[in-house]
Design a protein around this motif. Structure first.
Motif, PDB file in Angstrom:
ATOM      1  N   ILE A 118      -6.460 -27.650  21.017  1.00 28.51           N
ATOM      2  CA  ILE A 118      -5.146 -27.095  20.653  1.00 28.51           C
ATOM      3  C   ILE A 118      -5.098 -26.550  19.224  1.00 28.51           C
ATOM      4  O   ILE A 118      -4.406 -25.570  18.954  1.00 28.51           O
ATOM      5  CB  ILE A 118      -4.016 -28.130  20.927  1.00 28.51           C
ATOM      6  CG1 ILE A 118      -2.644 -27.448  20.918  1.00 28.51           C
ATOM      7  CG2 ILE A 118      -4.081 -29.320  19.962  1.00 28.51           C
ATOM      8  CD1 ILE A 118      -2.418 -26.470  22.024  1.00 28.51           C
ATOM      9  N   ASP A 119      -5.873 -27.132  18.293  1.00 25.64           N
ATOM     10  CA  ASP A 119      -5.831 -26.640  16.911  1.00 25.64           C
ATOM     11  C   ASP A 119      -6.837 -25.522  16.658  1.00 25.64           C
ATOM     12  O   ASP A 119      -6.890 -24.968  15.558  1.00 25.64           O
ATOM     13  CB  ASP A 119      -6.111 -27.791  15.935  1.00 25.64           C
ATOM     14  CG  ASP A 119      -4.948 -28.760  15.869  1.00 25.64           C
ATOM     15  OD1 ASP A 119      -3.815 -28.371  16.227  1.00 25.64           O
ATOM     16  OD2 ASP A 119      -5.164 -29.925  15.467  1.00 25.64           O
ATOM     17  N   GLU A 120      -7.643 -25.206  17.674  1.00 28.36           N
ATOM     18  CA  GLU A 120      -8.760 -24.289  17.446  1.00 28.36           C
ATOM     19  C   GLU A 120      -8.456 -22.842  17.845  1.00 28.36           C
ATOM     20  O   GLU A 120      -9.297 -21.956  17.686  1.00 28.36           O
ATOM     21  CB  GLU A 120      -9.984 -24.784  18.233  1.00 28.36           C
ATOM     22  CG  GLU A 120     -10.723 -25.935  17.583  1.00 28.36           C
ATOM     23  CD  GLU A 120      -9.892 -27.184  17.326  1.00 28.36           C
ATOM     24  OE1 GLU A 120      -9.364 -27.286  16.193  1.00 28.36           O
ATOM     25  OE2 GLU A 120      -9.735 -28.039  18.206  1.00 28.36           O
ATOM     26  N   PHE A 121      -7.260 -22.573  18.383  1.00 32.30           N
ATOM     27  CA  PHE A 121      -7.004 -21.222  18.894  1.00 32.30           C
ATOM     28  C   PHE A 121      -6.943 -20.132  17.827  1.00 32.30           C
ATOM     29  O   PHE A 121      -7.429 -19.021  18.083  1.00 32.30           O
ATOM     30  CB  PHE A 121      -5.804 -21.209  19.853  1.00 32.30           C
ATOM     31  CG  PHE A 121      -6.200 -21.854  21.153  1.00 32.30           C
ATOM     32  CD1 PHE A 121      -7.071 -21.217  22.023  1.00 32.30           C
ATOM     33  CD2 PHE A 121      -5.804 -23.146  21.456  1.00 32.30           C
ATOM     34  CE1 PHE A 121      -7.522 -21.829  23.179  1.00 32.30           C
ATOM     35  CE2 PHE A 121      -6.243 -23.778  22.612  1.00 32.30           C
ATOM     36  CZ  PHE A 121      -7.099 -23.109  23.484  1.00 32.30           C
ATOM     37  N   PRO A 122      -6.415 -20.399  16.631  1.00 37.71           N
ATOM     38  CA  PRO A 122      -6.476 -19.308  15.641  1.00 37.71           C
ATOM     39  C   PRO A 122      -7.923 -18.826  15.455  1.00 37.71           C
ATOM     40  O   PRO A 122      -8.192 -17.618  15.473  1.00 37.71           O
ATOM     41  CB  PRO A 122      -5.906 -19.956  14.368  1.00 37.71           C
ATOM     42  CG  PRO A 122      -4.947 -20.993  14.893  1.00 37.71           C
ATOM     43  CD  PRO A 122      -5.626 -21.540  16.135  1.00 37.71           C
ATOM     44  N   ALA A 123      -8.862 -19.754  15.322  1.00 39.09           N
ATOM     45  CA  ALA A 123     -10.267 -19.354  15.148  1.00 39.09           C
ATOM     46  C   ALA A 123     -10.824 -18.747  16.437  1.00 39.09           C
ATOM     47  O   ALA A 123     -11.582 -17.764  16.401  1.00 39.09           O
ATOM     48  CB  ALA A 123     -11.106 -20.556  14.724  1.00 39.09           C
ATOM     49  N   LEU A 124     -10.436 -19.312  17.583  1.00 36.92           N
ATOM     50  CA  LEU A 124     -10.939 -18.761  18.853  1.00 36.92           C
ATOM     51  C   LEU A 124     -10.436 -17.328  19.084  1.00 36.92           C
ATOM     52  O   LEU A 124     -11.126 -16.517  19.714  1.00 36.92           O
ATOM     53  CB  LEU A 124     -10.549 -19.677  20.020  1.00 36.92           C
ATOM     54  CG  LEU A 124     -11.385 -20.958  20.108  1.00 36.92           C
ATOM     55  CD1 LEU A 124     -10.755 -21.963  21.088  1.00 36.92           C
ATOM     56  CD2 LEU A 124     -12.832 -20.652  20.530  1.00 36.92           C
ATOM     57  N   PHE A 125      -9.247 -17.013  18.572  1.00 36.38           N
ATOM     58  CA  PHE A 125      -8.757 -15.620  18.697  1.00 36.38           C
ATOM     59  C   PHE A 125      -9.674 -14.671  17.914  1.00 36.38           C
ATOM     60  O   PHE A 125      -9.862 -13.509  18.299  1.00 36.38           O
ATOM     61  CB  PHE A 125      -7.324 -15.494  18.176  1.00 36.38           C
ATOM     62  CG  PHE A 125      -6.279 -16.229  19.004  1.00 36.38           C
ATOM     63  CD1 PHE A 125      -6.461 -16.454  20.357  1.00 36.38           C
ATOM     64  CD2 PHE A 125      -5.097 -16.675  18.414  1.00 36.38           C
ATOM     65  CE1 PHE A 125      -5.490 -17.123  21.117  1.00 36.38           C
ATOM     66  CE2 PHE A 125      -4.122 -17.343  19.151  1.00 36.38           C
ATOM     67  CZ  PHE A 125      -4.324 -17.564  20.508  1.00 36.38           C
ATOM     68  N   ILE A 126     -10.231 -15.152  16.805  1.00 35.75           N
ATOM     69  CA  ILE A 126     -11.166 -14.313  16.035  1.00 35.75           C
ATOM     70  C   ILE A 126     -12.462 -14.143  16.833  1.00 35.75           C
ATOM     71  O   ILE A 126     -13.036 -13.047  16.887  1.00 35.75           O
ATOM     72  CB  ILE A 126     -11.451 -14.947  14.642  1.00 35.75           C
ATOM     73  CG1 ILE A 126     -10.141 -15.110  13.842  1.00 35.75           C
ATOM     74  CG2 ILE A 126     -12.499 -14.125  13.873  1.00 35.75           C
ATOM     75  CD1 ILE A 126      -9.354 -13.842  13.589  1.00 35.75           C
ATOM     76  N   ALA A 127     -12.902 -15.213  17.493  1.00 36.16           N
ATOM     77  CA  ALA A 127     -14.075 -15.086  18.370  1.00 36.16           C
ATOM     78  C   ALA A 127     -13.784 -14.047  19.448  1.00 36.16           C
ATOM     79  O   ALA A 127     -14.624 -13.178  19.733  1.00 36.16           O
ATOM     80  CB  ALA A 127     -14.410 -16.440  18.998  1.00 36.16           C
ATOM     81  N   ALA A 128     -12.589 -14.094  20.027  1.00 36.26           N
ATOM     82  CA  ALA A 128     -12.211 -13.154  21.101  1.00 36.26           C
ATOM     83  C   ALA A 128     -12.204 -11.714  20.583  1.00 36.26           C
ATOM     84  O   ALA A 128     -12.618 -10.788  21.293  1.00 36.26           O
ATOM     85  CB  ALA A 128     -10.846 -13.529  21.660  1.00 36.26           C
ATOM     86  N   ALA A 129     -11.743 -11.514  19.354  1.00 37.34           N
ATOM     87  CA  ALA A 129     -11.699 -10.159  18.778  1.00 37.34           C
ATOM     88  C   ALA A 129     -13.106  -9.605  18.616  1.00 37.34           C
ATOM     89  O   ALA A 129     -13.311  -8.390  18.588  1.00 37.34           O
ATOM     90  CB  ALA A 129     -10.990 -10.192  17.426  1.00 37.34           C
ATOM     91  N   ASN A 130     -14.104 -10.497  18.518  1.00 38.42           N
ATOM     92  CA  ASN A 130     -15.495 -10.092  18.348  1.00 38.42           C
ATOM     93  C   ASN A 130     -16.269 -10.060  19.666  1.00 38.42           C
ATOM     94  O   ASN A 130     -17.460  -9.756  19.665  1.00 38.42           O
ATOM     95  CB  ASN A 130     -16.197 -11.056  17.383  1.00 38.42           C
ATOM     96  CG  ASN A 130     -15.844 -10.752  15.941  1.00 38.42           C
ATOM     97  OD1 ASN A 130     -16.494  -9.929  15.308  1.00 38.42           O
ATOM     98  ND2 ASN A 130     -14.788 -11.370  15.433  1.00 38.42           N
ATOM     99  N   ALA A 131     -15.601 -10.429  20.751  1.00 37.93           N
ATOM    100  CA  ALA A 131     -16.304 -10.510  22.041  1.00 37.93           C
ATOM    101  C   ALA A 131     -16.277  -9.165  22.756  1.00 37.93           C
ATOM    102  O   ALA A 131     -15.423  -8.314  22.482  1.00 37.93           O
ATOM    103  CB  ALA A 131     -15.637 -11.578  22.911  1.00 37.93           C
TER     104      ALA A 131
END
Ligand code: S3P
Length: 434
Positions: A316-329
């Protein structure tokens, strides 16, 4: 004056680093140490502002606490009934965990206490703890529309309840379990989804094992806690920024040492692996009931995915960073079932979407998540809205931007990750402060 991050693009993340101690475990070590009998010794404690807010609260209630000194803290427990009425209002700062867990722990102490916080915390919902605590016959007032300050009136003994949580929240679960230690029988909480179980694990380390039957967790009001020794693992939520940074920046090869990989917190590893990340867990061991490992991450091209909803509460706390991963996917990443993100230190769906759009990422916020189309993006100026995890996420986004990123309002990074800029610089991020 606020702190801003300036990050130039390029570079990679390499080496071996240890990120600071787990925030959730640090809070709980002080709380349970304070109401235990005997002297609790803690190492690896997070010397961040949120955990210090908890420490100051217990000092204000007469608990002698030595440290923190290089992560070492000694708590002289006063026993379940040994806390004293504080002479002033307790300021929880930016920390929702401090306010929500304390509301439960203090509801049955028999003294009056007021819990307040900073401008961000004053906007966060507290009815979610006040409602079940009132069912336990606590006398607790919130402000209009369930916001803090919370005013707790003296009540000596609470009533045990059997309560089904309306949302997946470890803070609300923990508040009720801590209140249950002061109730007249067995208090049970039923979770709609599994959330972090640090309270349950740490109660066991303090000599009292809650009963856990699937998603039903029960504590008995007669439980007594005995002092222990706690070694706090590094925080997987802080390690996440480096896991994402290393996954997106070509040439990266980094090891994050002694990170807590409790299965109720490891959603980020599972999600990044589903996206194609190269993550290895080394030297797995167990410390005080908490699983720990070195996390080795190498650059790997990522793919967009539909994030499985059953992983949402475990990350639950990791989505801001995961959104950055998604932007790079490559391709599209879809998150659903994550409406809780709207009531964190900021509205993390809206604030992340606004930031991503401003650097040219195709991001569409939805009521319970986000749709992100990966692709190249440029630099820009990002408003973090005083949210530590937004600030650190966009700092990592700069690794692959075409131009500099400036993140405004980063002082709250110190709530969970003091020294982030220095550690990130050591690892290879081209970051400076102003
Ligand atoms: C926490 C629980 C989570 C998490 C927060 C820490 C805890 O909050 O977001 O950073 O220590 O119990 P919720 O319980 O509101 O999901």
């Amino acid at each position: 004056m606020g702190v801003n991050f300036h990050i130039s693009p390029g570079g990679s993340l390499t080496g071996r680093i240890r990120v600071p101690g787990d925030k959730s475990i640090s809070h709980r070590s002080i709380m349970l140490g304070a109401i235990a009998e005997g002297v609790t010794k803690i190492s690896g404690f997070l010397e961040g502002e949120d955990a210090l807010s908890t420490m100051n609260a217990f000092r204000a209630m007469g608990v002698v606490i030595e440290g923190p000194h290089h992560g070492h803290v000694v708590v002289h427990g006063v026993g379940k009934r040994g806390l004293k009425a504080p002479q002033t209002i307790i300021d929880c700062g930016n920390s929702g965990t401090t306010m929500r867990l304390l509301s439960g722990l203090l509801a049955g102490q028999g003294f009056a206490v007021t819990l307040t916080g900073d401008d961000t915390l004053l906007k966060r919902p507290m009815a979610r703890v006040a409602t079940p605590l009132k069912l336990m016959e606590a006398h607790i007032d919130t402000q209009e529309s369930g916001r803090p300050p919370l005013i707790i009136h003296p009540v000596n003994q609470l009533k045990a309840i059997d309560y089904t949580l309306p949302m997946a929240s470890a803070q609300v679960k923990s508040a009720i379990l801590l209140a249950g230690l002061y109730a007249d029988g067995v208090t049970t909480v039923v979770e709609p989804e599994i959330t972090r179980d640090h309270t349950e694990k740490m109660l066991e380390a303090f000599g009292y094992k809650p009963e856990v039957l699937g998603n039903r967790i029960s504590v008995d009001g007669s439980a007594v806690l005995k002092a222990t020794t706690i070694d706090v693992p590094a925080d997987i939520s802080s390690a996440t920024f480096f896991m994402v940074g290393a996954s997106i920046a070509p040439g990266s090869n980094i090891t994050l040492e002694k990170v807590g990989i409790n299965p109720t917190r490891d959603g980020v590893i599972k999600i990044l692996r589903l996206m194609g990340a190269d993550i290895e867990l080394l030297n797995e061991s167990s410390v005080g009931g908490e699983k720990v490992a070195d996390i080795h991450v190498k650059y790997a091209p990522l793919q967009g995915i539909h994030i499985p909803e059953e992983l949402v509460s475990l990350a639950i706390d990791e989505f801001p960073a995961l959104f950055i991963a998604a932007a790079n996917a490559n391709g599209t990443t879809i998150l659903t079932g994550a409406e809780e993100l709207r009531v964190k230190e900021s509205d993390r769906i809206q604030v992340m979407a606004t930031g991503l759009l401003s650097i040219g990422v195709k991001a569409t916020p939805t009521p319970d998540g986000m749709i992100i189309h990966g692709g190249a993006y440029h630099g820009g100026v990002i408003q973090s809205h005083g949210d530590h995890r937004i600030a650190m996420s966009f700092a990592m986004a700069a690794l692959t931007a075409s131009d500099d990123i400036t993140v405004i309002d980063c002082q709250n990074v110190a709530t969970s990750f003091p020294g982030f800029d220095q550690l990130a610089k050591t690892a290879g991020l081209k970051i400076s402060l102003s």
